[in-house]
Design an enzyme around this catalytic site. Structure first.
Site, PDB file in Angstrom:
ATOM      1  N   ASP A 436       0.832  -1.200   0.000  1.00 40.49           N
ATOM      2  CA  ASP A 436       0.000   0.000   0.000  1.00 40.49           C
ATOM      3  C   ASP A 436       0.873   1.259   0.000  1.00 40.49           C
ATOM      4  O   ASP A 436       2.073   1.201   0.296  1.00 40.49           O
ATOM      5  CB  ASP A 436      -0.884  -0.037   1.264  1.00 40.49           C
ATOM      6  CG  ASP A 436      -2.204   0.680   1.091  1.00 40.49           C
ATOM      7  OD1 ASP A 436      -2.329   1.469   0.143  1.00 40.49           O
ATOM      8  OD2 ASP A 436      -3.107   0.458   1.916  1.00 40.49           O
ATOM      9  N   ASP A 506     -10.709   1.859  -3.771  1.00 39.43           N
ATOM     10  CA  ASP A 506     -11.282   1.542  -2.456  1.00 39.43           C
ATOM     11  C   ASP A 506     -12.796   1.477  -2.521  1.00 39.43           C
ATOM     12  O   ASP A 506     -13.443   1.151  -1.534  1.00 39.43           O
ATOM     13  CB  ASP A 506     -10.878   2.617  -1.433  1.00 39.43           C
ATOM     14  CG  ASP A 506      -9.528   2.317  -0.800  1.00 39.43           C
ATOM     15  OD1 ASP A 506      -9.033   1.188  -0.960  1.00 39.43           O
ATOM     16  OD2 ASP A 506      -8.970   3.219  -0.144  1.00 39.43           O
TER      17      ASP A 506
END
Ligand code: DGJ
Length: 711
Positions: A436, A506
């Site tokens: 990430d 997301d």
């Protein structure tokens, strides 16, 4: 005598004009018989310079080129700011590749240009600049120019934001449009990609040139139309002052520019980009179905809950269980702990072994979330090494999600991260890292000490990141890596050289996902596109959606689940199991076939699919996104089929994704049952006049499987 040379591979050719020392592309696309560049040579107009300057692969002000120069830089005394390169050595030429070696003895610079047509029939161009002078050379721009023909009058570039990535926007090829990304990562809102094309170009019509820049940091792409009508797309890294200074003997290599031409619209250009990525590093086996714990439990790591979640996941057919954020250091929420990559004894007193063993005992692989480039000021790592961050002494740094960026341009930072990550990979049987990266870079200077103002450090960080990823991959070649940056903030051809999958967004809201995923497939292949089935109410939009719609939307990508299945009913779990079964059955086609998107007249619908390379097998989707303005939906036209074949059309209703609302069905569907599969249409008809869909509620997906008949 023509000064042109032609490179060719398959259906792609590049004609280079070598009339001047700086090679210039005069054609890229389908081969043209006996192309003679003199046909396009410009006359001299009044009140202009005495000879029109070519649009070389590197545009040079010193030749009379009055648009954006490809090279911007200078020496400390201000000299060498407008070089003109001459030939240094004979070019190396092969059928598909050419290398040019140039130099400017006055400026003390050498330039190498590599141009190659790949197996995927994309064209890759890269520049290398070497300082052969005696003083440092400060570089601001080294960008490649790809000339476009004058009938390329329109552009499609991409915009977006967090949770709404990959939104194409169309605009005119104006005097100058510049896409400028200063975020230090690929970004959600400006992608390093653009399509230029002839008037009104669409998915299956028009001349199109897709251009991507393989770079994960800051960049600029300019589309420039000169006053004589000629035009080019110029792409390269966006450097800050002082960011790249070439000491004598040093070389800077520009990011690859990748061009995918097509004479029949965007879809074939996308398919070339897909093949380009597929050839970079193909995976040995199928793409595993993933269960990611993030939206299921967030930071609440509890062994019993996670073990139970793994059990339910395994029962529905999940193949890889990924433990997300919250397992290390003091990381109980997003305010602290980043940088301390030791398993938290507080939450995991026996280490990760109990969950890893449990997951593997259930027949699944184990994956782990990391965010190596980041540090929270509230962490042991930061307390010990505050000067490891990309910040500028004398200023209060701007935080993003309470975190700072570590300078991966530093060897000690890379060594620390390598040691920590490899220690985890050595201790646990981890098959997958979700890597990430959750903030933009701002005023990021590389500092030697806490008082050192340093220099702009984005370039060094990105190069260092690539080195770190390459080193980890070399140490653990079987570990797959997912690129995530708050969802789709770092998806580009350079990161994909080192990673195997991306977290597309997301946003798990299936309606948003329809446009995000359609935009994604314009550039990248679907098997890399993380697509997860979320809960009934999407966490990022609070919109509630039927399970069938969520599943049929995720089906086409790299399938996963991001939902606390412990809260799902038995009936829902059973439906998820059927969807995973269907995905596994269709996976070879979905992940290796040719993606097609149809231009549909109705903006309320999305028509797309995947066709096998031999065009005998296809899966197509008609997606009713919102209510149509018409009383009945408009006929859907499929694409990519063989017009000369007849196809058996089966409606796949395993997912319960088609919510019909009409008083009658269209004639071809009347009497249709799943057992009666003898609905047959020609590819020609399906692609030209199309097939009438039934009346559908919004957020419905009608899925078709098409099999060519043997006749
Ligand atoms: C941002 C990612 O996009 C999410 O999927 C999740 O991994 C969180 N970070 C964890 O902090």
């Amino acid at each position: 005598m023509s000064s042109a040379v032609t490179l060719q591979r398959g259906a792609t050719s590049v004609v280079l004009d070598l009339g001047a020392a700086m090679p210039a592309i005069v054609h890229v696309g389908a081969p043209i018989v006996d192309f003679d560049p003199r046909a396009l040579a410009l006359p001299v107009a009044n009140a202009t310079l005495d000879a029109p300057a070519p649009i070389g692969l590197l545009t040079e002000n010193g030749t009379g080129f009055l648009g954006r120069p490809g090279l911007v830089g200078s020496r400390p005394d201000g000299s060498a700011w407008a070089p003109v390169f001459g030939q240094r050595a004979e070019p190396t030429m092969a059928a598909e590749r050419a290398v040019f070696r140039l130099c400017d003895e006055v400026a003390g610079l050498e330039l190498d240009i590599e141009i190659e047509i790949t197996e995927a029939e994309t064209v890759v161009v890269a520049l290398g600049l070497t300082n052969v002078g005696e003083s440092p050379y400060s570089l601001i721009r080294l960008s490649t120019s790809i000339p476009m023909p004058v009938h390329a009058t329109e552009l499609v570039s991409f915009t977006g934001r967090w949770c709404k990535e990959f939104q194409p926007r169309r605009h005119e090829f104006e005097a100058l449009s510049v896409i400028e990304n200063r975020r230090g990562r690929t970004s959600h809102d400006q992608l390093p990609a653009i399509f230029a094309g002839s008037i009104g170009f669409g998915e299956h019509h028009g001349d199109v040139w897709g251009v991507q820049l393989a770079w994960s940091g800051s960049y600029e792409i300019a589309a420039e139309r000169l006053s004589d009508g000629r035009r080019h797309i110029q792409a390269g890294e966006l450097l800050s002052p002082g960011e790249v200074t070439l000491e004598p003997g040093a070389t800077y290599r520009s990011p690859d520019v990748v061009v995918a031409p097509s004479q029949t619209g965007i879809t074939p250009s996308s398919q070339r980009f897909h093949r380009h990525v597929r050839q970079m590093h193909p995976l040995a086996g199928p793409r595993k179905v993933i269960l990611n714990t993030w939206e299921a439990v967030y930071f609440n790591h509890d062994l019993d809950t996670l073990q139970e979640l793994a059990e339910v996941g395994a029962a529905v057919g999940v193949e890889r269980f990924v433990l997300d954020d919250g397992w290390f250091g003091s990381r109980r929420d997003d305010t602290k702990g980043l940088g301390d990559w030791w398993v938290s004894e507080e939450v995991w007193p026996d280490g990760l072994h109990p969950i890893v063993d449990h997951v593997q005992g259930l027949g699944m692989e184990f994956g782990l979330w990391v965010e190596p480039e980041m540090v929270n000021p509230d962490s042991d790592l930061y307390r010990k090494n505050p000067h490891w961050t990309l910040t500028t002494a004398g200023y209060t740094p701007v935080l993003g999600r309470q975190q700072l960026v570590l300078d991966c341009g530093r060897a000690d930072v890379r060594d620390y991260l390598f040691e920590r990550i490899v220690a985890l990979l050595n201790e646990y049987d981890i098959s997958y890292l979700k890597w990430d990266m959750n903030r933009d870079l701002v005023q990021g200077s590389n500092q030697r000490s806490i008082d050192d103002p340093g220099r702009a450090g984005t370039h060094g960080h990105v190069v260092g990141l690539y080195e770190l990823l390459d080193r980890i991959r070399e140490a653990h070649p079987k570990v797959e890596i997912e690129s995530c940056a708050s969802g789709g903030g770092r998806i580009d051809l350079a990161i994909l050289r080192r990673t195997d999958r991306v977290w597309t967004s997301d946003c798990n809201d299936a309606l948003e996902r329809q446009s995000i995923q359609r935009g994604f497939t314009m550039l990248f292949p679907p098997e890399l596109m993380g697509a997860h089935i979320g809960p009934h109410q999407a966490h990022t939009t609070h919109r509630a959606q039927e399970l069938g719609f969520r599943m049929a939307t995720a089906l086409f990508g790299s399938l996963g689940i991001e939902w606390n299945l412990l809260k799902a009913t038995d009936a829902e779990r059973e439906r998820v199991r059927l969807a995973i079964d269907l995905h596994k059955r269709l996976r070879p086609l979905l992940h290796h076939g040719d993606v097609v998107r149809t231009d549909h007249q109705d903006p309320a619908a999305n028509v797309h699919g995947v066709v096998s390379p031999d065009r005998t097998h296809a899966v197509m989707a008609y997606v009713q996104l919102t209510p149509s303005i018409t009383t009945v939906p408009l006929p859907m036209r499929f694409s990519g089929l063989d017009p000369d074949r007849r196809y058996r059309c089966t409606i796949i209703d395993d997912l319960g994704s088609m919510f019909e609302f009409g008083r009658t069905r269209p004639a071809w569907m009347q009497g249709y049952t799943n057992e009666d599969h003898e609905i047959v249409f020609s590819g020609d008809q399906l692609m030209s006049s199309g097939l009438q869909p039934p009346v559908l509620h919004p957020e419905s997906v009608m899925l078709f499987e098409l099999e060519a008949l043997a006749d």
